[in-house]
Design a protein around this motif. Structure first.
Motif, mmCIF file in Angstrom:
data_model
loop_
_atom_site.group_PDB
_atom_site.id
_atom_site.type_symbol
_atom_site.label_atom_id
_atom_site.label_comp_id
_atom_site.label_asym_id
_atom_site.label_seq_id
_atom_site.Cartn_x
_atom_site.Cartn_y
_atom_site.Cartn_z
ATOM 1 N N UNK A 1 -5.476 6.759 -28.378
ATOM 2 C CA UNK A 1 -4.858 8.000 -27.886
ATOM 3 C C UNK A 1 -3.945 7.758 -26.696
ATOM 4 N N UNK A 2 -3.691 6.493 -26.363
ATOM 5 C CA UNK A 2 -2.874 6.178 -25.196
ATOM 6 C C UNK A 2 -1.418 5.977 -25.593
ATOM 7 N N UNK A 3 -0.502 6.795 -25.068
ATOM 8 C CA UNK A 3 0.916 6.583 -25.371
ATOM 9 C C UNK A 3 1.440 5.349 -24.650
ATOM 10 N N UNK A 4 2.325 4.626 -25.299
ATOM 11 C CA UNK A 4 2.940 3.441 -24.707
ATOM 12 C C UNK A 4 4.451 3.657 -24.688
ATOM 13 N N UNK A 5 5.031 3.537 -23.513
ATOM 14 C CA UNK A 5 6.468 3.740 -23.358
ATOM 15 C C UNK A 5 7.208 2.418 -23.542
ATOM 16 N N UNK A 6 8.004 2.353 -24.596
ATOM 17 C CA UNK A 6 8.839 1.186 -24.841
ATOM 18 C C UNK A 6 10.305 1.560 -24.683
ATOM 19 N N UNK A 7 11.126 0.585 -24.322
ATOM 20 C CA UNK A 7 12.563 0.787 -24.432
ATOM 21 C C UNK A 7 12.917 0.822 -25.914
ATOM 22 N N UNK A 8 14.132 1.240 -26.226
ATOM 23 C CA UNK A 8 14.540 1.312 -27.625
ATOM 24 C C UNK A 8 14.450 -0.030 -28.321
ATOM 25 N N UNK A 9 14.851 -1.092 -27.626
ATOM 26 C CA UNK A 9 14.833 -2.410 -28.241
ATOM 27 C C UNK A 9 13.410 -2.921 -28.389
ATOM 28 N N UNK A 10 12.562 -2.683 -27.391
ATOM 29 C CA UNK A 10 11.160 -3.097 -27.496
ATOM 30 C C UNK A 10 10.478 -2.400 -28.665
ATOM 31 N N UNK A 11 10.732 -1.100 -28.819
ATOM 32 C CA UNK A 11 10.153 -0.359 -29.943
ATOM 33 C C UNK A 11 10.627 -0.966 -31.263
ATOM 34 N N UNK A 12 11.905 -1.293 -31.335
ATOM 35 C CA UNK A 12 12.460 -1.850 -32.569
ATOM 36 C C UNK A 12 11.847 -3.202 -32.892
ATOM 37 N N UNK B 1 7.577 -8.606 -23.331
ATOM 38 C CA UNK B 1 7.391 -7.283 -22.716
ATOM 39 C C UNK B 1 6.552 -6.370 -23.616
ATOM 40 N N UNK B 2 6.737 -6.476 -24.934
ATOM 41 C CA UNK B 2 5.906 -5.701 -25.861
ATOM 42 C C UNK B 2 4.443 -6.104 -25.696
ATOM 43 N N UNK B 3 4.180 -7.393 -25.646
ATOM 44 C CA UNK B 3 2.811 -7.877 -25.467
ATOM 45 C C UNK B 3 2.212 -7.354 -24.162
ATOM 46 N N UNK B 4 2.979 -7.416 -23.082
ATOM 47 C CA UNK B 4 2.489 -6.963 -21.780
ATOM 48 C C UNK B 4 2.127 -5.480 -21.815
ATOM 49 N N UNK B 5 2.980 -4.672 -22.441
ATOM 50 C CA UNK B 5 2.734 -3.233 -22.459
ATOM 51 C C UNK B 5 1.544 -2.880 -23.344
ATOM 52 N N UNK B 6 1.365 -3.606 -24.434
ATOM 53 C CA UNK B 6 0.182 -3.381 -25.270
ATOM 54 C C UNK B 6 -1.083 -3.735 -24.488
ATOM 55 N N UNK B 7 -1.039 -4.828 -23.758
ATOM 56 C CA UNK B 7 -2.200 -5.240 -22.967
ATOM 57 C C UNK B 7 -2.508 -4.221 -21.873
ATOM 58 N N UNK B 8 -1.464 -3.706 -21.225
ATOM 59 C CA UNK B 8 -1.653 -2.711 -20.172
ATOM 60 C C UNK B 8 -2.272 -1.430 -20.722
ATOM 61 N N UNK B 9 -2.024 -1.150 -22.000
ATOM 62 C CA UNK B 9 -2.578 0.054 -22.628
ATOM 63 C C UNK B 9 -4.016 -0.155 -23.102
ATOM 64 N N UNK B 10 -4.540 -1.375 -22.944
ATOM 65 C CA UNK B 10 -5.921 -1.642 -23.321
ATOM 66 C C UNK B 10 -6.094 -2.399 -24.619
ATOM 67 N N UNK B 11 -4.997 -2.801 -25.255
ATOM 68 C CA UNK B 11 -5.089 -3.563 -26.501
ATOM 69 C C UNK B 11 -5.416 -5.008 -26.146
ATOM 70 N N UNK B 12 -6.603 -5.481 -26.546
ATOM 71 C CA UNK B 12 -7.088 -6.775 -26.073
ATOM 72 C C UNK B 12 -6.876 -7.918 -27.051
#
Length: 233
Positions: free
Chosen positions: A155-166, A206-217
């Motif tokens: 249920x945690x939203x993760x904010x990515x830039x457009x390129x990171x999301x892509x 950066x995608x990996x870092x943001x997933x980890x910050x959201x709790x994805x282990x």
């Protein structure tokens, strides 16, 4: 979006260069505004002014581009293309890690810069499609809505830039398959991969870092050394 509606901010202390780029982009129907130092840019952002994209010189007297990037990101998610010295790889990597979307080496070819602007703006302003089941991906608890361009881990939203999301979307759509850096660069950055180009590597990081910050282990993205990346199933 037609080019005449694209508002470009050029931030560079080289007045001759900004004049040249302004002339070229304006002749191709872009709406261009230039800033020759960082403080006027920050004043414009603080007053609520916005552009569709910024072209930011890394090396400027006073407030450098690397100092301005965090301030820009505190105001807006407007995409940023960095202008860097041709041999300054470390500055390019740092800039991408701090939230820039792409870079162009100086002295830059105005036509190449325009192509990069078009590609980044097109990616950033991708028109959301109506939500539909086939536009959603759910893998390991990571949920992507390709129509609304949103990502959640549980249920945690993760904010990515457009390129990171892509980057994440491309890997998840092709889960289990190895995607080379050449393919990812062409599909996501809309250009050919060149020697020593680490843009995709930094965006994946950066995608990996943001997933980890959201709790994805877990590490959902596997690096295949010398070849590319693979989303694990």
């Amino acid at each position: 979006m037609t080019t005449s509606t694209i508002k470009v901010w050029l931030i560079d202390d080289d007045e001759r260069l900004t004049e040249l780029l302004t002339e070229y982009l304006s002749a191709n129907d872009y709406n261009v505004q230039s800033f020759n130092s960082g403080q006027p840019l920050l004043n414009a952002l603080s007053s609520g002014q916005r552009s569709d994209i910024m072209v930011l010189d890394i090396m400027m007297p006073g407030l450098s581009g690397l100092q301005l990037l965090p301030a820009i990101r505190s105001h807006t998610d407007t995409p940023v293309i960095m202008l860097t010295g041709r041999g300054d790889e470390i500055d390019r990597i740092i800039g991408l890690e701090m939230g820039a979307d792409d870079y162009v080496a100086k002295p830059c070819n105005p036509r190449e810069l325009m192509a990069r602007i078009q590609a980044v703006v097109r990616r950033h302003k991708a028109t959301p499609e109506p939500a539909a089941t086939h536009n959603k991906i759910d893998l390991h608890g990571i949920k992507l809505d390709l129509g609304m361009l949103t990502c959640h881990f549980l249920d945690t939203p993760i904010e990515f830039t457009g390129i990171e999301f892509s980057v994440l979307a491309e890997l998840m759509k092709n889960a289990g398959q190895l995607l080379s850096k050449e393919i990812l660069t062409e599909k996501i950055l809309h250009r050919k991969l060149t020697a020593y180009d680490r843009s995709i590597d930094v965006h994946v990081s950066r995608v990996r870092q943001k997933l980890k910050q959201a709790g994805f282990d877990k590490d959902i993205i596997k690096t295949v050394r010398g070849q590319g990346y693979q989303c694990v199933t």
